[in-house]
Design a protein around this motif. Structure first.
Motif, mmCIF file in Angstrom:
data_model
loop_
_atom_site.group_PDB
_atom_site.id
_atom_site.type_symbol
_atom_site.label_atom_id
_atom_site.label_comp_id
_atom_site.label_asym_id
_atom_site.label_seq_id
_atom_site.Cartn_x
_atom_site.Cartn_y
_atom_site.Cartn_z
ATOM 1 N N ALA A 48 -59.127 -33.800 -17.991
ATOM 2 C CA ALA A 48 -59.728 -32.551 -18.448
ATOM 3 C C ALA A 48 -59.985 -31.616 -17.279
ATOM 4 N N THR A 49 -59.665 -30.339 -17.485
ATOM 5 C CA THR A 49 -59.923 -29.333 -16.467
ATOM 6 C C THR A 49 -59.982 -27.967 -17.126
ATOM 7 N N THR A 50 -60.175 -26.925 -16.335
ATOM 8 C CA THR A 50 -60.291 -25.568 -16.861
ATOM 9 C C THR A 50 -58.909 -24.957 -17.075
ATOM 10 N N PRO A 51 -58.815 -23.919 -17.907
ATOM 11 C CA PRO A 51 -57.525 -23.220 -18.055
ATOM 12 C C PRO A 51 -57.006 -22.690 -16.728
ATOM 13 N N GLU A 52 -57.897 -22.198 -15.870
ATOM 14 C CA GLU A 52 -57.463 -21.665 -14.575
ATOM 15 C C GLU A 52 -56.873 -22.753 -13.694
ATOM 16 N N ALA A 53 -57.497 -23.931 -13.704
ATOM 17 C CA ALA A 53 -56.986 -25.034 -12.900
ATOM 18 C C ALA A 53 -55.664 -25.552 -13.451
ATOM 19 N N ALA A 54 -55.528 -25.594 -14.786
ATOM 20 C CA ALA A 54 -54.266 -26.002 -15.397
ATOM 21 C C ALA A 54 -53.156 -25.044 -15.003
ATOM 22 N N ASP A 55 -53.460 -23.747 -14.997
ATOM 23 C CA ASP A 55 -52.460 -22.753 -14.588
ATOM 24 C C ASP A 55 -52.089 -22.927 -13.124
ATOM 25 N N ALA A 56 -53.078 -23.193 -12.272
ATOM 26 C CA ALA A 56 -52.798 -23.369 -10.846
ATOM 27 C C ALA A 56 -51.896 -24.574 -10.602
ATOM 28 N N LEU A 57 -52.095 -25.650 -11.353
ATOM 29 C CA LEU A 57 -51.228 -26.817 -11.204
ATOM 30 C C LEU A 57 -49.814 -26.499 -11.679
ATOM 31 N N ALA A 58 -49.696 -25.771 -12.777
ATOM 32 C CA ALA A 58 -48.371 -25.379 -13.260
ATOM 33 C C ALA A 58 -47.640 -24.555 -12.206
ATOM 34 N N VAL A 59 -48.351 -23.659 -11.557
ATOM 35 C CA VAL A 59 -47.741 -22.848 -10.493
ATOM 36 C C VAL A 59 -47.256 -23.741 -9.353
ATOM 37 N N ARG A 60 -48.112 -24.663 -8.903
ATOM 38 C CA ARG A 60 -47.738 -25.547 -7.790
ATOM 39 C C ARG A 60 -46.496 -26.364 -8.121
ATOM 40 N N LEU A 61 -46.462 -26.937 -9.300
ATOM 41 C CA LEU A 61 -45.342 -27.803 -9.662
ATOM 42 C C LEU A 61 -44.068 -26.997 -9.888
ATOM 43 N N ALA A 62 -44.197 -25.857 -10.524
ATOM 44 C CA ALA A 62 -43.012 -25.023 -10.757
ATOM 45 C C ALA A 62 -42.435 -24.516 -9.444
ATOM 46 N N GLU A 63 -43.300 -24.052 -8.536
ATOM 47 C CA GLU A 63 -42.816 -23.541 -7.256
ATOM 48 C C GLU A 63 -42.184 -24.636 -6.409
ATOM 49 N N ALA A 64 -42.636 -25.875 -6.595
ATOM 50 C CA ALA A 64 -42.069 -26.997 -5.852
ATOM 51 C C ALA A 64 -40.789 -27.527 -6.490
ATOM 52 N N GLY A 65 -40.388 -26.959 -7.622
ATOM 53 C CA GLY A 65 -39.144 -27.352 -8.264
ATOM 54 C C GLY A 65 -39.233 -28.576 -9.150
ATOM 55 N N ASP B 121 -53.653 -25.927 -22.644
ATOM 56 C CA ASP B 121 -53.731 -24.930 -21.565
ATOM 57 C C ASP B 121 -52.568 -25.094 -20.596
ATOM 58 N N PHE B 122 -52.274 -26.345 -20.210
ATOM 59 C CA PHE B 122 -51.180 -26.548 -19.270
ATOM 60 C C PHE B 122 -49.845 -26.191 -19.915
ATOM 61 N N ALA B 123 -49.650 -26.562 -21.183
ATOM 62 C CA ALA B 123 -48.395 -26.246 -21.862
ATOM 63 C C ALA B 123 -48.167 -24.739 -21.906
ATOM 64 N N ALA B 124 -49.223 -23.974 -22.202
ATOM 65 C CA ALA B 124 -49.094 -22.514 -22.231
ATOM 66 C C ALA B 124 -48.772 -21.975 -20.843
ATOM 67 N N ALA B 125 -49.414 -22.542 -19.813
ATOM 68 C CA ALA B 125 -49.143 -22.101 -18.443
ATOM 69 C C ALA B 125 -47.714 -22.428 -18.043
ATOM 70 N N TRP B 126 -47.236 -23.601 -18.444
ATOM 71 C CA TRP B 126 -45.861 -23.990 -18.091
ATOM 72 C C TRP B 126 -44.846 -23.063 -18.765
ATOM 73 N N GLU B 127 -45.145 -22.659 -19.996
ATOM 74 C CA GLU B 127 -44.273 -21.690 -20.669
ATOM 75 C C GLU B 127 -44.239 -20.378 -19.892
ATOM 76 N N ARG B 128 -45.408 -19.901 -19.475
ATOM 77 C CA ARG B 128 -45.466 -18.629 -18.748
ATOM 78 C C ARG B 128 -44.732 -18.712 -17.419
ATOM 79 N N ARG B 129 -44.887 -19.819 -16.731
ATOM 80 C CA ARG B 129 -44.374 -19.931 -15.360
ATOM 81 C C ARG B 129 -42.907 -20.322 -15.282
ATOM 82 N N THR B 130 -42.373 -20.946 -16.339
ATOM 83 C CA THR B 130 -40.995 -21.467 -16.258
ATOM 84 C C THR B 130 -40.062 -20.924 -17.327
ATOM 85 N N GLY B 131 -40.602 -20.343 -18.394
ATOM 86 C CA GLY B 131 -39.758 -19.902 -19.499
ATOM 87 C C GLY B 131 -39.409 -21.004 -20.466
#
Length: 289
Positions: free
Chosen positions: A83-100, A115-125
């Motif tokens: 469990a974490t916040t929406p902001e933290a879930a988004d930050a993890l999605a950014v880190r993982l997406a940028e790292a490939g 929250d993470f699924a929505a962030a992954w959609e935003r960050r990766t398509g």
């Protein structure tokens, strides 16, 4: 969260992860049961336990060093997130997406997984699909089924390895939703610690099985519970689950836990009748490109 902006740290070293985040995981053993049991299995059986590609681990911490959330992935399986916040879930999605990192999905507490699924959609398509809703249960007062079906509980032994592996394969195929672990290796690991209990007929024929993972941080999780389709509806699964739950209590587990698929009202009702009570809802989202 403290006022200092936290950050995610990622490693492939299990020892480093447990050194940094082990206390956090042990602070709430029920909510962190998956990561506790996964890291325990990796420590026992090695980094290739769940697949050929090495797993990786992450923790969220502020500058004070306090860990606020964790994540891990054992490829080819999905990311598991506490469990974490929406902001933290988004930050993890950014880190993982940028790292490939390519992810097949995410699993965790229902709100955080969403929250993470929505962030992954935003960050990766990618497109995220909710593919399973689960509920974590904790054992209260154990109430074995009355009357119990004819027969008795028996711990599985090495002589049962072929049957245990076959039933594990059938269980995984029926549940679906994630890559199947090698059934033979899985059976070997479970039998090594006495982690499979059968319910068998008076004639000695196994008709259902219930598994239990080793005790970690005081908790034991029951998994899986399986009865072949032709033998269902006779109370065998309830009897097997009650037996393995009793054994977990006898092993002085502080908490006895299990997950259910919320799409299966039969199993949810069964577990509540023998004494399991809801703790929290979890969810799996699958990513498609």
């Amino acid at each position: 969260m403290d006022s200092v902006s936290p950050d995610w740290y990622i490693t492939r070293d299990l020892g480093v992860f447990l050194d940094r985040a082990g206390s956090f995981l042990r602070s709430e053993p029920a909510l962190h049961t998956v990561q506790l049991t996964v890291t325990d299995e990796l420590g026992r059986w090695g980094s290739a336990t769940f697949g050929e590609e090495a797993p990786y681990f992450a923790w969220l911490a502020g500058r004070d060093g306090a860990v606020r959330a964790t994540a891990l992935r054992t490829p080819p399986h999905e990311l598991n997130l506490t469990a974490t916040t929406p902001e933290a879930a988004d930050a993890l999605a950014v880190r993982l997406a940028e790292a490939g990192h390519a992810l097949p999905g995410v699993n965790g507490p229902a709100d955080t997984a969403a929250d993470f699924a929505a962030a992954w959609e935003r960050r990766t398509g990618a497109t995220a699909e909710l593919t399973m809703r689960q509920r974590l249960y904790r054992l209260g007062t154990l109430t074995p089924p009355e009357p119990a079906p004819a027969g008795r509980a028996r711990g599985a032994t090495g002589d049962d390895r072929v049957l245990v592996a076959r039933w594990k394969a059938e269980f995984s195929a029926a549940v679906g939703g994630w890559p199947m672990r090698d059934p033979d290796r899985w059976a070997e690991s479970r039998l090594a610690h006495g982690g499979i209990t059968f319910w068998e007929t008076p004639e000695g024929t196994p008709v259902s099985m219930a598994g239990a993972l080793p005790k970690v941080a005081g908790q034991i999780r029951v998994a899986p519970v399986y009865t072949p389709p032709a033998l269902r509806g006779r109370g065998y699964a309830a009897a097997a689950t009650a037996a393995v739950s009793h054994a977990a209590r006898a092993a002085r587990a502080d908490e006895v836990l299990l997950f259910t698929d919320l799409a299966n009202p039969t199993s949810n009702g069964l577990y509540q009748r023998i004494g399991y009570r809801p703790v929290r809802d979890f969810a799996r989202h699958t990513f498609r490109t």
